[in-house]
Design an enzyme around this catalytic site. Structure first.
Site, PDB file in Angstrom:
ATOM      1  N   TRP A  12      34.296  36.197  65.981  1.00  0.00           N
ATOM      2  CA  TRP A  12      34.161  35.025  66.449  1.00  0.00           C
ATOM      3  C   TRP A  12      32.635  34.597  66.578  1.00  0.00           C
ATOM      4  O   TRP A  12      32.143  33.841  66.312  1.00  0.00           O
ATOM      5  CB  TRP A  12      35.306  34.909  67.427  1.00  0.00           C
ATOM      6  CG  TRP A  12      35.269  33.419  68.037  1.00  0.00           C
ATOM      7  CD1 TRP A  12      35.644  33.125  69.301  1.00  0.00           C
ATOM      8  CD2 TRP A  12      35.294  32.177  67.185  1.00  0.00           C
ATOM      9  NE1 TRP A  12      35.624  31.670  69.285  1.00  0.00           N
ATOM     10  CE2 TRP A  12      35.575  31.141  67.928  1.00  0.00           C
ATOM     11  CE3 TRP A  12      35.143  31.758  65.745  1.00  0.00           C
ATOM     12  CZ2 TRP A  12      35.679  30.033  67.733  1.00  0.00           C
ATOM     13  CZ3 TRP A  12      35.340  30.507  65.347  1.00  0.00           C
ATOM     14  CH2 TRP A  12      35.556  29.485  66.306  1.00  0.00           C
ATOM     15  N   GLY A 140      39.984  25.849  71.208  1.00  0.00           N
ATOM     16  CA  GLY A 140      40.972  24.992  70.414  1.00  0.00           C
ATOM     17  C   GLY A 140      41.454  26.127  69.406  1.00  0.00           C
ATOM     18  O   GLY A 140      41.198  27.376  68.955  1.00  0.00           O
ATOM     19  N   SER A 142      41.233  27.675  66.257  1.00  0.00           N
ATOM     20  CA  SER A 142      39.829  28.096  65.649  1.00  0.00           C
ATOM     21  C   SER A 142      39.900  29.671  65.261  1.00  0.00           C
ATOM     22  O   SER A 142      39.379  30.325  65.990  1.00  0.00           O
ATOM     23  CB  SER A 142      38.528  27.551  66.247  1.00  0.00           C
ATOM     24  OG  SER A 142      38.932  27.968  67.674  1.00  0.00           O
ATOM     25  N   LYS A 195      47.801  31.279  75.950  1.00  0.00           N
ATOM     26  CA  LYS A 195      48.647  31.392  74.455  1.00  0.00           C
ATOM     27  C   LYS A 195      48.662  32.557  73.917  1.00  0.00           C
ATOM     28  O   LYS A 195      49.489  32.915  73.057  1.00  0.00           O
ATOM     29  CB  LYS A 195      48.101  30.219  73.623  1.00  0.00           C
ATOM     30  CG  LYS A 195      46.488  30.256  73.562  1.00  0.00           C
ATOM     31  CD  LYS A 195      46.146  30.924  72.406  1.00  0.00           C
ATOM     32  CE  LYS A 195      44.624  31.443  72.195  1.00  0.00           C
ATOM     33  NZ  LYS A 195      44.196  32.263  71.362  1.00  0.00           N
ATOM     34  N   ASP A 249      45.911  25.110  70.058  1.00  0.00           N
ATOM     35  CA  ASP A 249      45.503  26.603  70.096  1.00  0.00           C
ATOM     36  C   ASP A 249      46.961  27.392  70.028  1.00  0.00           C
ATOM     37  O   ASP A 249      46.919  28.322  69.277  1.00  0.00           O
ATOM     38  CB  ASP A 249      44.741  26.832  71.197  1.00  0.00           C
ATOM     39  CG  ASP A 249      43.918  28.080  70.868  1.00  0.00           C
ATOM     40  OD1 ASP A 249      43.900  28.594  69.624  1.00  0.00           O
ATOM     41  OD2 ASP A 249      43.212  28.718  71.806  1.00  0.00           O
ATOM     42  N   SER A 259      45.941  35.768  63.277  1.00  0.00           N
ATOM     43  CA  SER A 259      45.974  36.129  64.776  1.00  0.00           C
ATOM     44  C   SER A 259      46.401  37.457  65.255  1.00  0.00           C
ATOM     45  O   SER A 259      47.429  38.014  64.749  1.00  0.00           O
ATOM     46  CB  SER A 259      47.247  34.981  65.529  1.00  0.00           C
ATOM     47  OG  SER A 259      47.424  35.492  66.699  1.00  0.00           O
ATOM     48  N   ARG A 260      45.114  38.091  66.065  1.00  0.00           N
ATOM     49  CA  ARG A 260      45.510  39.360  66.135  1.00  0.00           C
ATOM     50  C   ARG A 260      46.750  39.453  67.145  1.00  0.00           C
ATOM     51  O   ARG A 260      47.442  40.530  67.110  1.00  0.00           O
ATOM     52  CB  ARG A 260      44.141  40.010  67.138  1.00  0.00           C
ATOM     53  CG  ARG A 260      42.947  39.967  66.078  1.00  0.00           C
ATOM     54  CD  ARG A 260      41.979  40.430  66.850  1.00  0.00           C
ATOM     55  NE  ARG A 260      40.580  39.696  66.482  1.00  0.00           N
ATOM     56  CZ  ARG A 260      39.448  39.320  67.454  1.00  0.00           C
ATOM     57  NH1 ARG A 260      39.594  40.197  68.467  1.00  0.00           N
ATOM     58  NH2 ARG A 260      38.527  39.059  67.005  1.00  0.00           N
ATOM     59  N   GLU A 286      43.461  40.103  73.151  1.00  0.00           N
ATOM     60  CA  GLU A 286      43.375  39.765  74.515  1.00  0.00           C
ATOM     61  C   GLU A 286      44.402  39.569  75.323  1.00  0.00           C
ATOM     62  O   GLU A 286      44.704  39.638  76.617  1.00  0.00           O
ATOM     63  CB  GLU A 286      42.717  38.342  74.578  1.00  0.00           C
ATOM     64  CG  GLU A 286      41.037  38.711  74.332  1.00  0.00           C
ATOM     65  CD  GLU A 286      40.266  39.068  75.438  1.00  0.00           C
ATOM     66  OE1 GLU A 286      40.598  39.700  76.221  1.00  0.00           O
ATOM     67  OE2 GLU A 286      39.069  38.854  75.331  1.00  0.00           O
TER      68      GLU A 286
END
Length: 339
Positions: A12, A140, A142, A195, A249, A259-260, A286
């Site tokens: 990122w 957002g 992304s 999220k 998001d 998405s990890r 995360e």
């Protein structure tokens, strides 16, 4: 031309740095893996994190934090939550020597376990005490992989200072990423952080073989939990969670193979352990960190977040996924709309 120091040259950070260079800014990426820095400088690639992709050639990388910060008008944090505080301390030391007061932008999405602080609060603590106005959060729908290919998206940029939010909006916006200002700094951060926990749950459902109805219900109830935490503990505005950093998001993180957190959840749903998943993921998940802080808040403040608490128990107390699903579906009846 604005000099921007991007702290963190993972996927990122590299993509945001390249995007900002696309916008005509002078971008320096800071990272602590020498081989990654060398590769970026030699070929403008970052194969460790992003395969088959090139950064804008007007970017460079360094392992010297002082070099990265020298002359920077904007400092963009794109670090794992666990690294933010220590790097922020080092940033403060360098800025104190130079007297510089750059605008701070955070793209990190997390809550620090122990302190239960958002990233903007950590940056306020360590760099700008009592001056939250100089901090902007961006969040957002992304994923780095999509933005790298210049796919279209929109992102919120939030600050308690409207002019600083507008500065970031102007610097960051281009023909493939549109930024919207928002004055609810904490709300935007809570949505982006929590999220990730719900995305782990969404992945678990897929790993268990559940279908679209289950995923949609989970995301909707997950949004209710995010809103409850944001409003009741952090003082966020409820409408923020209907925006880009909330439902926007949440949707992409709970449904995308990029998405990890979703991928980690899917593997856990298939029976793999958290240790195995984190070891083999190769990148930060995360949600596995944030859920610790969420659990602490639920216990201390008596906040009702059953999905998040179930994920905590699965990850850190060894409870069985099937048992947690049965417990969830067997809870006492509740009204749908409540805070």
């Amino acid at each position: 031309m604005t000099k921007i120091a991007v702290l963190g040259n993972g996927s990122w950070g590299s993509v945001l740095g390249s995007m900002l260079a696309d916008n005509g800014n002078d971008v320096v990426l800071y990272g602590n893996i020498e081989s990654v820095n060398d590769e970026i400088n030699a070929t403008h690639t970052n194969s460790h994190y992003m395969k088959d992709w090139k950064l804008n050639e007007n970017t460079r990388a360094t392992g010297d934090l002082e070099d990265a910060l020298d002359g920077a008008e904007v400092v963009l944090f794109v670090l794992p939550t666990k690294a933010v505080r220590i790097v922020a301390k080092n940033v403060r030391e360098i800025l104190d020597k130079s007297g510089a007061k750059p605008l701070l932008v955070t793209a990190t999405k997390g809550i620090e376990p122990g302190t239960k602080k958002l990233i903007s609060e950590i940056l306020t603590d360590e760099i700008y005490p009592n001056d939250e106005d100089k901090i902007v959060a961006i969040s957002g729908p992304s994923h780095a992989e999509n933005v790298a290919q210049k796919d279209l998206t929109a992102i919120a940029c939030a600050s308690t200072n409207e002019e600083n939010a507008k500065k970031v909006q102007k610097l960051f916006s281009n023909d493939y990423v549109r930024f919207y200002t928002n004055d609810d700094l904490v709300g935007v951060e809570v949505g982006g952080a929590v999220k990730n926990v719900i995305a782990i749950a969404a992945g678990i459902l897929v790993g268990q073989g559940y279908g679209d109805d289950a995923k949609a219900a989970l995301m909707t109830r997950g949004l209710a939990e995010i809103t409850r935490l944001g409003v009741n503990y952090f003082g966020a505005k409820p409408m923020t969670f209907s925006g880009l950093s909330g439902i926007g998001d949440l949707i992409v993180t709970c449904t995308s193979v990029n998405s990890r957190n979703w991928r980690a959840g899917k593997q856990i749903g298939e029976g793999k352990s958290l240790d195995y998943v984190l070891k083999n993921m190769g990148q930060v998940v995360e949600g596995a960190t944030t859920v610790k802080a969420v659990h602490e808040l639920c216990e201390e403040k008596n906040i009702d977040m059953p999905i998040s608490e179930a994920i905590y128990r699965v990850l850190y107390e060894g409870t069985d996924v099937e048992t947690e699903i049965k417990k969830m579906m067997g809870r006492a009846p509740k009204p749908e709309i409540r805070l």
